[in-house]
Write a protein that holds these residues in place. Structure first.
Motif, short mmCIF file in Angstrom:
data_model
loop_
_atom_site.label_atom_id
_atom_site.label_comp_id
_atom_site.label_asym_id
_atom_site.label_seq_id
_atom_site.Cartn_x
_atom_site.Cartn_y
_atom_site.Cartn_z
N GLY A 227 0.80 -1.21 0.00
CA GLY A 227 0.00 0.00 0.00
C GLY A 227 0.84 1.26 0.00
N LEU A 228 1.98 1.24 0.70
CA LEU A 228 2.84 2.40 0.71
C LEU A 228 3.52 2.61 -0.64
CD1 LEU A 228 4.57 2.04 4.21
CD2 LEU A 228 2.73 3.60 3.57
N LEU A 229 3.77 1.53 -1.36
CA LEU A 229 4.46 1.64 -2.65
C LEU A 229 3.50 1.93 -3.81
CD1 LEU A 229 7.03 -1.30 -2.33
CD2 LEU A 229 7.46 1.16 -2.05
N PHE A 230 2.31 1.33 -3.79
CA PHE A 230 1.40 1.41 -4.93
C PHE A 230 0.03 2.01 -4.58
CE2 PHE A 230 4.24 -2.23 -5.57
CZ PHE A 230 4.86 -1.86 -6.76
N GLY A 231 -0.12 2.53 -3.40
CA GLY A 231 -1.38 3.18 -3.05
C GLY A 231 -2.43 2.20 -2.56
N SER A 232 -3.64 2.70 -2.48
CA SER A 232 -4.74 1.90 -1.93
C SER A 232 -5.09 0.70 -2.82
CB SER A 232 -5.98 2.77 -1.74
OG SER A 232 -6.38 3.36 -2.98
N ASP A 233 -4.95 0.86 -4.14
CA ASP A 233 -5.25 -0.27 -5.03
C ASP A 233 -4.29 -1.44 -4.78
OD1 ASP A 233 -7.27 1.23 -6.16
OD2 ASP A 233 -6.02 1.97 -7.82
N GLY A 234 -3.03 -1.13 -4.68
CA GLY A 234 -2.07 -2.18 -4.38
C GLY A 234 -2.30 -2.79 -3.01
N TYR A 235 -2.75 -1.97 -2.06
CA TYR A 235 -3.04 -2.49 -0.71
C TYR A 235 -4.14 -3.53 -0.75
CZ TYR A 235 -5.33 -2.58 3.83
OH TYR A 235 -5.96 -3.00 4.99
N TYR A 236 -5.23 -3.25 -1.46
CA TYR A 236 -6.35 -4.19 -1.48
C TYR A 236 -6.01 -5.46 -2.26
CZ TYR A 236 -9.38 -0.73 0.68
OH TYR A 236 -9.95 0.15 1.57
N VAL A 237 -5.20 -5.34 -3.29
CA VAL A 237 -4.77 -6.54 -4.00
C VAL A 237 -3.90 -7.42 -3.10
CG1 VAL A 237 -3.38 -7.39 -5.93
CG2 VAL A 237 -4.95 -5.47 -6.28
N ALA A 238 -2.95 -6.81 -2.40
CA ALA A 238 -2.11 -7.57 -1.48
C ALA A 238 -2.92 -8.13 -0.32
CB ALA A 238 -0.98 -6.69 -0.97
N LEU A 239 -3.89 -7.37 0.15
CA LEU A 239 -4.75 -7.85 1.24
C LEU A 239 -5.54 -9.08 0.83
CD1 LEU A 239 -6.02 -7.43 4.07
CD2 LEU A 239 -7.71 -5.93 2.97
N ALA A 240 -6.08 -9.07 -0.38
CA ALA A 240 -6.85 -10.22 -0.87
C ALA A 240 -5.95 -11.45 -1.02
CB ALA A 240 -7.53 -9.88 -2.19
N TRP A 241 -4.75 -11.24 -1.55
CA TRP A 241 -3.85 -12.37 -1.76
C TRP A 241 -3.37 -12.97 -0.44
CZ3 TRP A 241 -2.37 -15.37 -5.76
CH2 TRP A 241 -1.29 -16.21 -5.55
N THR A 242 -2.86 -12.14 0.43
CA THR A 242 -2.34 -12.65 1.70
C THR A 242 -3.44 -13.25 2.56
OG1 THR A 242 -2.52 -10.42 2.65
CG2 THR A 242 -0.39 -11.06 1.70
N SER A 243 -4.63 -12.69 2.52
CA SER A 243 -5.73 -13.23 3.31
C SER A 243 -6.15 -14.61 2.83
CB SER A 243 -6.93 -12.27 3.27
OG SER A 243 -6.59 -11.01 3.82
N SER A 244 -6.27 -14.76 1.52
CA SER A 244 -6.64 -16.07 0.99
C SER A 244 -5.55 -17.11 1.25
CB SER A 244 -6.93 -15.96 -0.51
OG SER A 244 -5.77 -15.50 -1.22
N ALA A 245 -4.29 -16.70 1.11
CA ALA A 245 -3.20 -17.62 1.37
C ALA A 245 -3.16 -18.04 2.84
CB ALA A 245 -1.87 -16.98 0.98
N LEU A 246 -3.40 -17.10 3.75
CA LEU A 246 -3.40 -17.43 5.17
C LEU A 246 -4.58 -18.31 5.54
CD1 LEU A 246 -2.01 -17.03 7.88
CD2 LEU A 246 -3.40 -14.97 8.21
N MET A 247 -5.74 -18.07 4.93
CA MET A 247 -6.90 -18.92 5.20
C MET A 247 -6.64 -20.36 4.76
SD MET A 247 -9.98 -16.35 4.04
CE MET A 247 -11.21 -17.64 4.17
N TYR A 248 -6.06 -20.53 3.58
CA TYR A 248 -5.74 -21.86 3.09
C TYR A 248 -4.71 -22.54 4.01
CZ TYR A 248 -4.41 -25.56 -0.17
OH TYR A 248 -4.16 -26.79 -0.75
N PHE A 249 -3.73 -21.77 4.44
CA PHE A 249 -2.70 -22.31 5.33
C PHE A 249 -3.29 -22.75 6.67
CE2 PHE A 249 0.30 -21.57 8.80
CZ PHE A 249 1.38 -22.36 8.43
N ILE A 250 -4.19 -21.95 7.23
CA ILE A 250 -4.78 -22.27 8.53
C ILE A 250 -5.66 -23.52 8.43
CG2 ILE A 250 -6.44 -21.47 10.26
CD1 ILE A 250 -3.73 -20.20 10.57
#
Length: 298
Positions: A227-250
């Motif tokens: 989010g700091l590098l690419f703004g709010s759009d990059g933040y939400y993309v990274a949030l969706a990816w990391t959240s789905s990856a963590l859910m699968y891992f858990i």
């Protein structure tokens, strides 16, 4: 010439005489000299350090002082044993060392697994003589090193993000760190309650739950940094990816390593409770990640 004769007194002798008057002996002292332990100094004062040495020697030679010192040492030793006993009662140091037995290769592989867990096949924790292997020997073993370092990194990154936005203050940073820590503690307590109510039979401990709950800090760091590098759009993309990856891992970790295969062979209602507990723990991760990071992106 007049013959004048001078008569000398018997107590006086002319100058140059070979006979001298003996000095009178010193009078005997009124009191005995008891300052044998002191070194004589000009002015009648003891040598520096002589009094301290005398007092220490006198103290060591006192049997009452020796008994008191021995009794004090025994009390201190007993108190130390009690502290170690109470500490081991609530926190097992040996178990805690197990969760920090990592190396560089394990940390790199585990971070890759947290970011992209979809290609990982074997999720079972490895055992050797009924004892789980340490994390440096088993990629599936949970650890507390990555959550601890990730939490510290998240706090530092939050301070940098607030400083870039000119909203930094020690109070705001302290509130951010304490909020992140409190959420993890509440999550662990909720999981412990859920495991107790679901009557799950496993070796799942508080340290295991703390490790699995702390892995979310890795996704939080990636989301804020993007989010700091690419703004709010990059933040939400990274949030969706990391959240789905963590859910699968858990989900995969809880169904194999945490809950264990033996607990899955029970009655159908219990299996449903265990499945709901696993899915609830996984679904809760994106909400916490978003709640703790969205205010850092403007």
């Amino acid at each position: 010439m007049l013959d004048i004769s001078v008569t000398y007194s018997g107590t006086y002798k002319p100058i140059g005489s070979k006979h001298r008057v003996r000095a009178a002996p010193d009078p005997p002292p009124l009191f005995d000299d008891t300052s044998g332990g002191y070194s004589s100094q000009p002015g009648g004062y003891p040598a520096p350090g002589a009094e301290v040495a005398f007092n220490v020697n006198h103290l060591l030679g006192d049997p009452v002082a020796n008994v008191a010192m021995a009794y004090g040492s025994s009390i201190a030793s007993h108190g130390k044993d009690m502290v170690h006993k109470e500490l081991h009662r609530f926190v097992s140091v040996n178990k805690l060392k197990y969760f920090f037995a990592v190396d560089t290769a394990y940390v790199a592989k585990k971070l890759g697994l947290l970011v992209f867990p979809y290609t990982h096949q074997n999720w079972e924790v490895q055992y050797s003589r009924d004892v789980p292997l340490p994390p440096r020997q088993d990629l599936n073993a949970p650890d507390l090193y990555i959550p601890t370092m990730a939490f510290i990194t998240y706090v530092l990154l939050a301070g940098m993000a607030l400083g870039i936005q000119k909203r930094f203050s020690p109070e705001v940073l302290g509130l951010c760190a304490s909020t992140a820590l409190v959420w993890v503690v509440l999550e662990v307590l909720a999981l412990l309650l859920g495991i107790y109510l679901a009557t799950v039979r496993s070796d799942l401990s508080t340290f295991h739950l703390l490790a699995y709950s702390g892995y979310k800090y890795v996704g939080m760091i990636l989301s804020v940094l993007t989010g700091l590098l690419f703004g709010s759009d990059g933040y939400y993309v990274a949030l969706a990816w990391t959240s789905s990856a963590l859910m699968y891992f858990i989900v995969r970790s809880f169904r194999t390593a945490a809950l264990g295969p033996d607990s899955m062979g029970g009655p159908a209602p219990r299996q449903r409770l265990q499945l709901y507990l696993t899915l609830g723990a996984a679904a809760f991760q994106p909400l916490i990640i978003y709640w703790l990071t969205f205010h850092l992106i403007r």
